[in-house]
Design a protein around this motif. Structure first.
Motif, PDB file in Angstrom:
ATOM      1  N   MET A 220      17.527  65.595 -25.930  1.00 19.89           N
ATOM      2  CA  MET A 220      16.627  64.447 -25.791  1.00 19.89           C
ATOM      3  C   MET A 220      16.908  63.460 -26.912  1.00 19.89           C
ATOM      4  O   MET A 220      16.815  63.809 -28.097  1.00 19.89           O
ATOM      5  CB  MET A 220      15.168  64.905 -25.831  1.00 19.89           C
ATOM      6  N   LYS A 228       9.443  63.995 -27.979  1.00 16.76           N
ATOM      7  CA  LYS A 228      10.501  64.998 -27.832  1.00 16.76           C
ATOM      8  C   LYS A 228       9.996  66.393 -28.211  1.00 16.76           C
ATOM      9  O   LYS A 228      10.201  67.365 -27.475  1.00 16.76           O
ATOM     10  CB  LYS A 228      11.706  64.617 -28.711  1.00 16.76           C
ATOM     11  N   GLY A 349      16.675  67.638 -30.104  1.00 11.91           N
ATOM     12  CA  GLY A 349      16.085  66.311 -30.177  1.00 11.91           C
ATOM     13  C   GLY A 349      16.726  65.515 -31.292  1.00 11.91           C
ATOM     14  O   GLY A 349      17.072  66.074 -32.336  1.00 11.91           O
TER      15      GLY A 349
END
Length: 511
Positions: A220, A228, A349
Motif C-alpha cells: 500500500m 494503511k 505500507g
C-alpha cells in the motif's frame, strides 16, 4: 546411589527426550552437571540446591553427579531443573519415589522452590506423547498451553513440594482437563480490527479482500494518514480461521521463542506481527546465539506488516526474499541448524516520497526528483516482484469520514473470502497447496486456465509494460483469486484486467 528421571530439551521448535541421571557417592562434597549443559543449565546447581533445602528436604551429602543424556546434544534453557531435583530426591528415597519411568518433569525452580514457566512446553508435551510417556508434570502457567494434547495425563504444579507430595502418593495433584480445539477457539477473544470502521478507500479494501482470499502479498502506497495501518490490522479478521494443524504450527513457534502470554493457550487467531523499521536482520529473519525464530517466522500462518517499508535497512529487506519464496527459514550456527516455517502474508505500507505527499490532491509535494529516486531505490526490483498486489491511496475526504453510510463489515467480507478458499481447497485437494499464492509454475499451468480473451490481454500487458516472468506468474495467480471471488470456473478477461490494475505502480514509481 543412582536414580533417574525424565525431562525434555528443545531444539528449534522440536523437543527431544532427556534422561536426568543422578549419582551420589562418598567423598568430597561437590555438585556437577554433565551432558553438554549450557551456562543456564550449569547455573541450575545453585537453584536446585536452594530449592531442595527451602522445600524442607535434605540435600544429599557427598559427591553429586547429574548426567543429562544424550550427552552429545547441547541442553539449553531451564526446563530440566525440576527433573534434576526429583532425580536427587529419588536417589535418596528410592522406595518412596518409584514408578516414575513414564513421567516427564518440566519446570524452572526458584530459590524458594516455586515452579516457573518454561519455553517450548507444547513441543515437549508432543515429544512426551510420541515417546510413549503417560504423565507430564509442569508449571501451572504452562498448563493451558498444553491443554489441547490428548493421550497424556497433565498435572500442573506450583512448587517442588507439591510435585514431591504427588509422586510419593501423599497428596495427588489435580489432573488438567483436555480441551478440544473447538472449545479453545470458542473462548478466545478476537483482536482484529473491523472493516466497518474504515471510511472510504474502496480500491484498497478490494485489494485487501483479494489478498486474504488468495494469500497474496500486498503493498500500500499512500500519504500519511490515508489508513494503511488501519487496513492492515483488519486483515486477520477477514482471513479464514486457523485449522488445528495451523494452530499447532503457529503456537510451537511462539512457544519456542517465549512469545506466548503467561497462562496462554493454543493460538486460535492468526498472528499479526508489526516490527519497527529499525529491526535488525536476526530479529526479522531469525538468528542470534540461540538461533531463535524471527518476526517472519512468528508471522507464520498470519500477517507480517512492514510499515514505512523504505526505512528498513536494505540488507534486511533483501533477506526477506528467500523466506517469502520458500516458506521457511534455515538458521545455521556453530551449535547446529534450525529450520522455522515462515509461510506468511507480507503486507507493506510506505509513503510515495520522503515528504509523503507525492501525487496527493490535498497537499503539495516538496521533494526533488533525486530525493524521490534515492527513497524508492531502497526497495529492489526482486523484492517488488514478490509482492502480488499494489495499491495507491490518497487521503479520505471529510465528506467520506462524516458520511452516515454504513461500511461493509469484516464478517461480510470474510464470508466471501471463505467461499473463495473453499473453491481452492476443492481444486487443490491432495496437491499440498492451500491457496492460490502457493501455486508453483507447474501448478499454475494446470489450474490457472484463461479464456482466449483473458490470455490476449495478459500478453499485451507483458509486451507493453515489460513485465518479468515472475510478475507474469503472479498476475495469473491474482487473476485466479479474483475469478474465485466472482465464482468463475475459468479466468475471464475482466479478472485479468483487474489483476493488471493492481500491478500498475511499478511503472508509475519505479520506472
Amino acid at each position: 546411589m543412582l536414580a533417574k528421571t525424565y525431562t525434555c530439551g528443545l531444539n528449534g521448535v522440536n523437543g527431544f527426550p532427556v534422561e536426568a541421571e543422578a549419582y551420589i557417592s562418598g567423598g568430597m562434597v561437590a555438585f556437577d552437571i554433565v551432558g553438554l549443559p549450557s551456562a543456564a543449565v550449569k547455573e541450575s546447581r545453585d537453584r536446585v540446591r536452594a530449592a531442595i533445602a527451602v522445600s524442607g528436604f535434605d540435600f544429599p551429602l557427598g559427591r553429586v553427579t547429574v548426567n543429562l543424556a544424550p550427552a552429545d546434544i547441547k541442553k539449553e534453557g531451564t526446563a530440566c531443573e525440576l527433573a534434576i531435583a526429583m532425580a536427587l530426591l529419588r536417589a535418596k528415597e528410592p522406595e518412596k519415589l518409584s514408578g516414575l519411568d513414564k513421567t516427564i518433569f518440566l519446570g524452572e525452580l526458584t530459590l524458594q522452590g516455586r515452579l516457573m514457566p518454561v519455553r517450548g512446553a507444547l513441543a515437549m508435551a508432543i515429544t512426551a506423547v510420541e515417546n510413549g510417556f503417560e504423565n507430564l508434570i509442569l508449571p501451572r502457567q504452562n498448563a493451558m498451553e498444553v491443554a489441547c494434547i490428548d493421550g497424556l495425563n497433565i498435572y500442573p504444579a506450583t512448587s517442588l513440594e507439591e510435585v514431591y507430595r504427588h509422586v510419593s502418593g501423599q497428596e495427588p495433584l489435580a489432573r488438567q482437563e483436555t480441551l478440544s480445539f473447538e472449545e479453545i477457539e470458542r473462548n478466545a477473544p478476537s483482536t482484529a480490527g473491523d472493516l466497518k470502521y474504515v471510511k472510504g478507500q474502496p480500491v484498497a479494501r478490494r485489494a485487501l479482500e483479494i489478498a486474504a482470499a488468495g494469500g497474496h502479498n500486498l503493498l500500500m502506497v499512500g500519504i500519511p494518514g490515508s489508513g494503511k495501518t488501519m487496513l492492515a490490522r483488519c486483515l486477520p479478521g477477514i482471513m479464514p480461521p486457523l485449522t488445528y494443524e495451523e494452530a499447532l504450527e503457529t503456537t510451537l513457534i511462539h512457544s519456542a521463542a517465549g512469545e506466548l502470554e503467561e497462562n496462554g493457550g493454543l493460538m486460535t487467531s492468526r498472528p499479526f506481527r508489526s516490527p519497527h523499521h529499525n529491526t535488525s536482520m536476526p530479529a526479522l529473519i531469525g538468528g542470534g546465539n540461540r538461533a531463535k525464530p524471527g518476526e517472519v517466522s512468528l508471522a507464520h500462518n498470519g500477517v507480517l506488516f512492514l510499515d514505512e517499508l523504505p526505512e528498513f535497512p536494505h540488507i534486511v529487506l533483501e533477506a526477506l526474499r528467500q523466506p517469502l519464496e520458500d516458506g521457511y527459514v534455515t538458521i545455521t550456527r556453530v551449535n547446529g541448524q534450525n529450520r522455522y516455517l515462515s509461510r506468511c502474508m507480507l503486507i507493506a505500507g510506505m509513503n510515495p516520497c520522503p515528504c509523503g505527499y507525492y501525487g496527493s490532491k490535498h497537499k503539495q509535494c516538496t521533494c526533488s526528483t533525486g530525493e524521490m529516486k534515492r527513497y524508492l531505490s531502497r526497495i529492489s526490483g526482486p523484492l517488488l516482484d514478490r509482492i502480488d498486489l499494489q495499491v495507491e491511496m490518497d487521503a479520505v475526504s471529510v465528506e467520506e469520514i462524516e458520511t452516515a453510510k454504513e461500511q461493509e463489515d469484516s464478517a461480510t467480507v470474510r464470508q466471501r473470502v471463505l467461499n473463495a478458499r473453499r473453491m481452492q481447497q476443492q481444486r487443490y485437494e491432495g496437491t499440498g497447496v492451500f491457496c492460490n499464492a502457493q501455486l508453483s509454475q507447474r501448478d499454475a499451468e494446470r489450474f490457472c486456465i484463461m479464456t482466449p480473451e483473458a490470455k490476449k490481454i495478459l500478453l499485451q500487458a507483458v509486451n507493453r509494460y515489460a513485465i518479468s516472468m515472475r510478475t507474469y506468474g503472479r498476475i495469473r495467480k491474482v487473476a485466479r483469486t479474483i475469478a474465485d471471488l466472482a465464482g468463475h470456473e475459468l479466468i475471464e478477461a475482466s479478472d485479468v484486467a483487474q489483476a493488471i490494475q493492481f500491478r500498475n505502480l511499478d511503472g508509475q514509481y519505479w520506472k
